[in-house]
Scaffold this active site. Structure first.
Site, mmCIF file in Angstrom:
data_model
loop_
_atom_site.group_PDB
_atom_site.id
_atom_site.type_symbol
_atom_site.label_atom_id
_atom_site.label_comp_id
_atom_site.label_asym_id
_atom_site.label_seq_id
_atom_site.Cartn_x
_atom_site.Cartn_y
_atom_site.Cartn_z
ATOM 1 N N PHE A 208 0.893 -1.272 0.082
ATOM 2 C CA PHE A 208 -0.011 -0.003 -0.004
ATOM 3 C C PHE A 208 1.050 1.233 0.007
ATOM 4 O O PHE A 208 1.865 1.309 0.735
ATOM 5 C CB PHE A 208 -0.784 -0.124 1.342
ATOM 6 C CG PHE A 208 -1.995 0.850 1.210
ATOM 7 C CD1 PHE A 208 -3.271 0.503 0.661
ATOM 8 C CD2 PHE A 208 -2.189 2.212 1.977
ATOM 9 C CE1 PHE A 208 -4.136 1.157 0.670
ATOM 10 C CE2 PHE A 208 -3.142 2.899 1.783
ATOM 11 C CZ PHE A 208 -4.138 2.594 1.101
ATOM 12 N N ASP B 108 1.869 -5.172 7.951
ATOM 13 C CA ASP B 108 0.674 -4.516 7.835
ATOM 14 C C ASP B 108 -0.526 -5.389 7.758
ATOM 15 O O ASP B 108 -0.516 -6.208 6.670
ATOM 16 C CB ASP B 108 0.960 -3.593 6.819
ATOM 17 C CG ASP B 108 -0.243 -2.579 6.275
ATOM 18 O OD1 ASP B 108 -1.344 -3.103 6.882
ATOM 19 O OD2 ASP B 108 -0.420 -1.483 5.953
ATOM 20 N N TYR C 131 -11.305 -0.210 10.472
ATOM 21 C CA TYR C 131 -12.371 0.273 9.814
ATOM 22 C C TYR C 131 -12.690 -0.757 8.475
ATOM 23 O O TYR C 131 -13.862 -0.527 7.923
ATOM 24 C CB TYR C 131 -12.566 1.659 9.437
ATOM 25 C CG TYR C 131 -11.101 2.005 8.436
ATOM 26 C CD1 TYR C 131 -10.948 1.876 7.268
ATOM 27 C CD2 TYR C 131 -10.008 2.867 9.365
ATOM 28 C CE1 TYR C 131 -9.723 2.245 6.430
ATOM 29 C CE2 TYR C 131 -8.960 3.332 8.658
ATOM 30 C CZ TYR C 131 -8.734 2.791 7.277
ATOM 31 O OH TYR C 131 -7.674 3.087 6.702
ATOM 32 N N LYS C 132 -11.794 -1.653 8.330
ATOM 33 C CA LYS C 132 -12.096 -2.299 7.266
ATOM 34 C C LYS C 132 -13.025 -3.612 7.678
ATOM 35 O O LYS C 132 -14.186 -3.641 7.894
ATOM 36 C CB LYS C 132 -10.683 -2.872 6.814
ATOM 37 C CG LYS C 132 -10.268 -1.599 5.854
ATOM 38 C CD LYS C 132 -8.860 -1.702 5.437
ATOM 39 C CE LYS C 132 -8.542 -0.447 4.509
ATOM 40 N NZ LYS C 132 -7.192 -0.521 4.202
ATOM 41 N N ARG D 182 -12.444 -5.176 -6.841
ATOM 42 C CA ARG D 182 -12.416 -6.230 -5.701
ATOM 43 C C ARG D 182 -13.651 -6.334 -5.190
ATOM 44 O O ARG D 182 -14.441 -5.587 -4.992
ATOM 45 C CB ARG D 182 -11.348 -5.436 -4.549
ATOM 46 C CG ARG D 182 -9.976 -5.376 -5.125
ATOM 47 C CD ARG D 182 -9.190 -4.777 -3.849
ATOM 48 N NE ARG D 182 -9.720 -3.574 -3.031
ATOM 49 C CZ ARG D 182 -9.189 -3.146 -1.921
ATOM 50 N NH1 ARG D 182 -7.940 -3.497 -1.539
ATOM 51 N NH2 ARG D 182 -9.760 -1.916 -1.497
HETATM 52 C C1 LIG Z 1 -6.284 0.634 4.151
HETATM 53 C C2 LIG Z 1 -4.902 0.379 4.121
HETATM 54 C C3 LIG Z 1 -4.087 1.614 5.136
HETATM 55 C C4 LIG Z 1 -4.502 2.739 5.215
HETATM 56 O O1 LIG Z 1 -3.912 3.561 6.363
HETATM 57 P P1 LIG Z 1 -4.630 4.774 6.944
HETATM 58 O O2 LIG Z 1 -3.481 5.207 7.912
HETATM 59 O O3 LIG Z 1 -5.689 4.017 7.768
HETATM 60 O O4 LIG Z 1 -5.202 5.647 6.195
HETATM 61 C C5 LIG Z 1 -2.763 1.064 5.293
HETATM 62 N N1 LIG Z 1 -2.037 -0.048 4.466
HETATM 63 C C6 LIG Z 1 -3.022 -0.976 3.893
HETATM 64 C C7 LIG Z 1 -2.360 -2.292 3.523
HETATM 65 C C8 LIG Z 1 -4.310 -0.792 4.012
HETATM 66 O O5 LIG Z 1 -5.053 -1.534 3.327
#
Ligand SMILES: *Cc1c(COP(=O)(O)O)cnc(C)c1O
Length: 425
Positions: A129, A210, A235-236, A385
């Site tokens: 990400f 992560d 939140y996911k 997705r």
């Molecule tokens: C959603 C997501 C993030 C988001 O990071 P935030 O700091 O919550 O905005 C980071 N890494 C991955 C792999 C994600 O899927």
């Protein structure tokens, strides 16, 4: 499975689904199908209740909500850490609910990246990400290290998957720290965390993960795997609400490590209000908190996490795999003729909780899906997705989504839209 591609078959699977009652716990979109729980999980009645209770505590108690509300705010992060711990295979003291994914990554790298002598590099990958890479580069720059030299990114042979052998081969004696995803956000590939942690430690390298796309989706054993640290968002798959507070894990062998980014909420709780200018950090993962918790973004998690603990990750994983395996079979049968390619592992042990469907017209196919009130998400340049979520989606949802896609392709409905992504894709 016996190949039965009727809607009646999907209904039979729903009828024997032991998690089916949980669907009624959620607010589902009216006359639509939600397939985006991997980006933003839905609101549940329990999460709504615990949020409203915290709001009433503020209304009725003001400052006293910290100690004497229904869910006293002063210990809310610790209480939620205890509910998060079983989901990641950790002891409660090894987890803290605080910050956000990216902020927690900054905190953990600031605390655990200790470039020394020849070991000055961070190892990551090219599929991760973007926010993680931005954070790693800025952490290097803060130490006066040039990211083009000190950030090593393992690449993917096919743009979808990473090979553990390639990652291990990149664990040279110049690497001080490794940061990798547990589950890749596009393809949904699960990395073998136990194997990678063992290989890293044999080479005296620290490793962190992560877990945004795995927490609440697959079981973990961070403690037993010996992972040094991990961080994730709630939140996911965990349905904590938009921008809900994130989570972090620090293995107990690292308790006592000085937090790289210190703040008063990282203090031992009995010392915090001494207001001393010398900090006494908490002697567990609590030390990595920074400032005052975002109470109203924590509160929904109390209700949301209760369900995960009630059901257990094994049952969630079992249904999730049943849904994605069923969806894979339907896609092969119904959608392959229209040029769709499944860009997710077919092997269940390597598959997270969503499927990635690749198509050159993906952006506008997503728009056509939304017109049919199906909510997917799109990842540029060519990925749709689809995340059938164990707690609130059904086999019939999966059936209807695949059949809707067939209708869209058969009638070329996507041609009515432009093939470009929206601002929030
Ligand atoms: C959603 C997501 C993030 C988001 O990071 P935030 O700091 O919550 O905005 C980071 N890494 C991955 C792999 C994600 O899927």
């Amino acid at each position: 499975m016996a190949q039965d591609f009727t809607r009646a078959y999907a209904e039979t699977r729903d009828a024997s689904d032991s998690l089916a009652p949980y669907r009624g716990e959620f607010y589902l979109p009216q006359d639509g199908i939600y397939m985006d729980g991997n980006s933003l999980g839905l609101l549940s009645k329990r999460a709504e209740r615990t949020l409203l209770e915290s709001l009433s505590d503020w209304k009725e108690l003001g400052i006293d909500g910290w100690m004497s509300g229904r869910h006293p705010w002063f210990n809310l992060s610790e209480q939620l850490a205890a509910l998060n711990a079983p989901l990641v295979g950790a002891r409660a003291e090894e987890v803290m609910v605080t910050g956000s994914t990216t902020v927690n990554l900054h905190q953990l790298v600031a605390s655990f990246f200790k470039p020394e002598g020849k070991r000055t590099k961070i190892l990551a990958d090219t599929l991760t990400f973007p926010s993680d890479i931005y954070a790693l580069k800025s952490q290097l720059e803060l130490r006066g290290l040039d990211p083009s030299e000190h950030l090593v990114q393992v690449s993917s042979p096919d743009g979808r998957y990473l090979k553990e052998e390639d990652i291990i081969a990149a664990m040279t004696d110049e690497i001080a720290l490794i940061v990798l995803p547990t589950v890749l956000y596009r393809s949904g590939q699960i990395l073998d965390m136990a194997r990678l942690a063992k290989a890293a430690h044999e080479r005296d390298i620290l490793i962190g993960f992560d877990a945004c796309h795995s927490v609440g989706a697959i079981p973990h054993a961070f403690h037993d795997w010996g992972v040094d640290f991990a961080y994730w968002c709630n939140y996911k798959h965990l349905n904590g609400g938009p921008g809900s507070v994130g989570g972090l894990f620090v293995h107990e062998r690292h308790f006592g490590t000085t937090p790289g980014l210190a703040g008063w909420f990282g203090s031992r709780k009995d010392k915090q209000f001494d207001m001393d200018h010398t900090m006494t950090p908490a002697d567990d993962a609590g030390a990595f908190q920074i400032g005052t918790p975002h109470v109203l973004s924590l509160a929904p998690q109390l209700g949301a996490l209760e369900m995960f603990n009630e059901v257990g990750m094994d049952a969630i994983r079992e249904k999730s795999l049943a849904l994605t395996t069923y969806m894979t079979a339907l896609i092969d049968e119904v959608l392959a003729p229209y040029g769709f390619v499944i860009g997710s592992p077919r092997n269940e042990t390597q598959r997270g909780a969503h499927l990635s469907l690749e198509h050159p017209e993906a952006a506008r196919i997503c728009k056509a899906l939304k017109q049919h009130r199906v909510i997917p998400d799109f990842r540029a340049p060519n990925i749709i997705r689809l995340a059938p979520v164990a707690l609130y989606n059904t086999f019939t949802d999966v059936y209807d989504v695949v059949m809707t896609l067939q209708t869209i392709m058969e009638n070329k409905e996507y041609e009515a839209f432009e093939n470009v992504r929206e601002v929030v894709a």
